[in-house]
Enzyme design. Structure first.
Site, PDB file in Angstrom:
ATOM      1  N   ASP A 143       3.266 -16.630  26.227  1.00  0.00           N
ATOM      2  CA  ASP A 143       3.894 -16.400  27.522  1.00  0.00           C
ATOM      3  C   ASP A 143       3.371 -17.402  28.545  1.00  0.00           C
ATOM      4  O   ASP A 143       2.211 -17.794  28.506  1.00  0.00           O
ATOM      5  CB  ASP A 143       3.611 -14.973  28.010  1.00  0.00           C
ATOM      6  CG  ASP A 143       2.133 -14.715  28.253  1.00  0.00           C
ATOM      7  OD1 ASP A 143       1.702 -14.725  29.430  1.00  0.00           O
ATOM      8  OD2 ASP A 143       1.386 -14.521  27.271  1.00  0.00           O
ATOM      9  N   SER A 144       4.265 -17.829  29.450  1.00  0.00           N
ATOM     10  CA  SER A 144       3.911 -18.706  30.560  1.00  0.00           C
ATOM     11  C   SER A 144       3.236 -19.979  30.032  1.00  0.00           C
ATOM     12  O   SER A 144       3.816 -20.685  29.216  1.00  0.00           O
ATOM     13  CB  SER A 144       3.030 -17.942  31.558  1.00  0.00           C
ATOM     14  OG  SER A 144       2.929 -18.610  32.792  1.00  0.00           O
ATOM     15  N   ALA A 145       2.017 -20.274  30.453  1.00  0.00           N
ATOM     16  CA  ALA A 145       1.322 -21.450  29.920  1.00  0.00           C
ATOM     17  C   ALA A 145       1.202 -21.373  28.407  1.00  0.00           C
ATOM     18  O   ALA A 145       1.314 -22.384  27.704  1.00  0.00           O
ATOM     19  CB  ALA A 145      -0.058 -21.570  30.551  1.00  0.00           C
ATOM     20  N   PHE A 171       7.939 -16.591  26.095  1.00  0.00           N
ATOM     21  CA  PHE A 171       8.256 -15.735  27.225  1.00  0.00           C
ATOM     22  C   PHE A 171       7.964 -16.512  28.512  1.00  0.00           C
ATOM     23  O   PHE A 171       6.810 -16.836  28.799  1.00  0.00           O
ATOM     24  CB  PHE A 171       7.416 -14.460  27.200  1.00  0.00           C
ATOM     25  CG  PHE A 171       7.547 -13.636  25.939  1.00  0.00           C
ATOM     26  CD1 PHE A 171       8.781 -13.416  25.352  1.00  0.00           C
ATOM     27  CD2 PHE A 171       6.414 -13.064  25.349  1.00  0.00           C
ATOM     28  CE1 PHE A 171       8.898 -12.647  24.196  1.00  0.00           C
ATOM     29  CE2 PHE A 171       6.524 -12.293  24.202  1.00  0.00           C
ATOM     30  CZ  PHE A 171       7.771 -12.084  23.619  1.00  0.00           C
ATOM     31  N   HIS A 269       8.768 -13.375  36.352  1.00  0.00           N
ATOM     32  CA  HIS A 269       8.007 -14.140  35.371  1.00  0.00           C
ATOM     33  C   HIS A 269       7.300 -13.209  34.378  1.00  0.00           C
ATOM     34  O   HIS A 269       6.638 -12.249  34.767  1.00  0.00           O
ATOM     35  CB  HIS A 269       6.975 -14.981  36.138  1.00  0.00           C
ATOM     36  CG  HIS A 269       6.217 -15.954  35.308  1.00  0.00           C
ATOM     37  ND1 HIS A 269       6.821 -16.976  34.614  1.00  0.00           N
ATOM     38  CD2 HIS A 269       4.873 -16.081  35.074  1.00  0.00           C
ATOM     39  CE1 HIS A 269       5.898 -17.692  33.999  1.00  0.00           C
ATOM     40  NE2 HIS A 269       4.717 -17.168  34.251  1.00  0.00           N
TER      41      HIS A 269
END
Length: 307
Positions: A143-145, A171, A269
């Site tokens: 997820d994200s980074a 994600f 997010h």
């Protein structure tokens, strides 16, 4: 109702925060406190271990895993987060798929800037391969980074001549250190979590002066994805990072990669973290689990021998 759920989550994420840049310690503590509120399934086991040369959390169903491994890479702008902070995500993925997951505690910036996180993730993947696991039974997810790391680790694995995993699941991935996506500006203020200022603040710690115009930092605009495994990108319309996903999907399609771009309206997010609270989160994780189950080879899905 989902509309009310989305409004409640949005309001929660817009709680007042301190003005101005915060210290690394404050950022890390605040994120862990937020993620500690997420719902973790009870029918899992989480065991501290090591993978490669890094600590990791092995997560599996109480009933024991079936063949299949998710290498999970947590989010946090490359400067915060931990395997524990994403236990709601890894826990629900293993419950829904029956697979095991290894969530890697990769090194964080600013103490360990680019490419330390990629090096650690690649080392973890090598360790899985060296343990005898077939790459067709391994998927990367994040997820994200960490979603960005699924792509850059795959690039690094290909460059190292390693076989690629069976699938990638992302994600709300961060995929462009150049910050050139239109959504960086059009979703400013609509995104209840991230701002251009916040991602550039943490991003500078990870870059440590490196030019962001390189594939391992901005794969959405610069990476050659030829030969990549099937990928699933899930993102919300209320995200400044929306165009990171849309542009990576376009690059993947252009070179013949199987890609699903899964965009959910009016969610923030990494909305999947709100599983059990937000209907869209539960449904998104169901879709991610189905995708993983379709692409990760298990004894009952592996092709029969030829001849």
């Amino acid at each position: 109702m989902s509309k009310e759920q989305r409004a409640q989550v949005d309001a929660m994420l817009r709680q007042p925060r301190p003005e101005g840049p915060r210290s690394i310690e404050a950022i890390r503590a605040g994120f862990e406190a937020l993620m500690a509120q997420m719902i973790v399934p009870e029918d899992i086991r989480a065991i501290r271990t090591t993978l490669g040369d890094r600590p990791a959390l092995r997560v599996e169903p109480d009933s024991g895993p079936r063949t299949g491994t998710i290498l999970y890479l947590h989010g946090g702008g490359w400067v915060y987060g931990s395997p524990e902070s994403v236990l709601s995500l890894t826990g629900h993925l293993v419950v829904k798929t029956g697979f095991e997951a290894y969530s890697v505690d990769y090194r964080l910036a600013p103490e360990h800037p680019f490419p330390a996180a990629i090096d650690d993730a690649l080392s973890a993947y090598r360790a899985l391969l060296d343990s005898g696991r077939n790459p067709s039974t391994i998927a990367f997810a994040g997820d994200s980074a960490g979603g960005g790391l699924t792509v850059t680790t795959c690039l690094a694995a290909r460059d190292a001549g390693l076989p690629l995993p069976a699938a990638l699941v992302m994600f709300s991935p961060g995929l462009d250190a150049t910050r050139t996506g239109e959504s960086m500006d059009t979703k400013e203020g609509i995104d209840p979590i991230l701002t251009r200022t916040s991602v550039e603040h943490t991003g500078a710690m990870y870059l440590a002066g490196q030019d962001p115009h390189q594939p391992l930092l901005s794969p959405a605009v610069l990476a050659d994805l030829t030969g990549f495994p099937p990928m699933l990108l899930q993102v919300g319309t209320n995200e400044i990072l929306l165009d990171d996903s849309t542009r990576l999907a376009a690059r993947a399609r252009a070179v013949g990669v199987d890609v699903i771009l899964d965009i959910t309206a009016d969610v923030p997010h990494v909305f999947q973290s709100f599983v059990g609270v937000l209907d869209e989160a539960d449904r998104a994780l169901d879709r991610a689990a189905l995708f993983l189950s379709q692409h990760v080879h298990t004894p009952d899905t592996a092709a029969a021998p030829a001849g």
